[in-house]
Design a protein around this motif. Structure first.
Motif: not given
Ligand code: ATP
Ligand code: MG
Length: 253
Positions: A118, A141-142, A144-145
């Motif tokens: 990541k 954001m994607r 991070d999830g």
């Protein structure tokens, strides 16, 4: 120790390196502008993968000759899966099943020492100037999830990096390895087929990978936009339109 003997045969020539067959060793000779850190990182990833228990070509050494960094590994004897796919196109499903199984087997190994997948993707997404700020924000954001797994991920897993030896498959070319989610690695393999124009093969590979791994196709697909952005960061100029279209595919996972 001389890593690059006079007696050598050219195997492949790329924009940034040349690979030679030196009898019992394969030697990559990088362009003089390639930073030492990249070669040391590839060598470290290779040895980390070996430590994790994966069948890889043994590390022979890193050195510098005539201004170029070089990386030597023991030669794994046998055809690559790419050679086999070219020679026997009617055995596509069989070969893709081997490819998927080798990739799934890599993901059974863990390493806490490799770079975080990541972190690497986040760095790469930030670098892609072709994407506007809002798209980069969405991708961050994607990302991070996404889950924080520690599976060994090859990062460039394709049939040309799998050598089918008498003792079983051996996987080379660990320059892009990380620890993270297998789904991202499968998405990379899919995109590598797409970048060759092998769209039907890409779809078939994805189907077989998900079937063998027992995961939802949507899980691998949820990584596609992130991985396509990372490929853009690698400067795949010729594939920009394709990669942009994959980045912008909306999914509803
Ligand atoms: N130790 C090895 N044993 C046998 N073959 C090797 C070895 N290392 C590299 N090769 C062969 O050389 C090819 C190129 O090496 P490598 O994959 O490391 O470089 P690359 O620039 O990433 O090439 P590609 O773009 O084809 O993946 C491989 O596809 C494989 O056929
Ligand atoms: Mg390779």
């Amino acid at each position: 120790m001389k890593l690059l003997p006079d007696n050598k045969t050219l195997v492949v020539e790329r924009a940034n390196k040349v690979v030679y067959d030196c009898g019992d060793a394969m030697v990559k000779v990088f362009n003089t502008n390639k930073p030492a850190a990249d070669i040391l990182n590839e060598a470290l990833n290779l040895t980390r993968a070996e430590q994790a228990g994966i069948a890889v070509p043994s590390f022979r050494g890193v050195g510098k000759e005539d201004g170029s960094w070089i990386l030597s590994t023991a030669k794994a004897i046998g055809p690559t899966l790419r050679d086999m796919m070219t020679a026997e196109p009617d055995k596509l499903t069989e070969h893709l099943t081997i490819l998927a199984d080798v990739e799934i087997d890599i993901h059974k190994h863990t390493s806490v020492l490799l770079t975080h997948q990541k972190d690497k993707y986040a760095r790469m997404i930030s670098q892609v100037e072709a994407l506007d700020e809002a798209t980069r924000y969405d991708l961050h954001m994607r990302l991070d999830g996404m889950p924080n797994h520690i599976k060994v991920c090859h990062g460039d897993f394709s049939p040309s990096n799998v050598i089918m030896t008498e003792d079983g498959p051996v996987v080379c070319d660990w320059a892009h390895a990380t620890r993270g989610c297998g789904g991202a690695d499968a998405a990379t393999s899919y995109i590598l087929f797409r970048m060759r124009g092998d769209d039907a093969v890409a779809d078939e590979f994805l189907r077989i990978y998900c079937e063998r791994q027992g995961c939802d196709m949507a899980y691998v697909q949820s990584w596609m936009s992130i991985v396509a952005a990372a490929e853009l960061a690698r400067g795949r100029v010729a594939k920009k339109d394709l990669l942009m279209s994959i980045v912008h595919v909306v999914d509803y996972v």
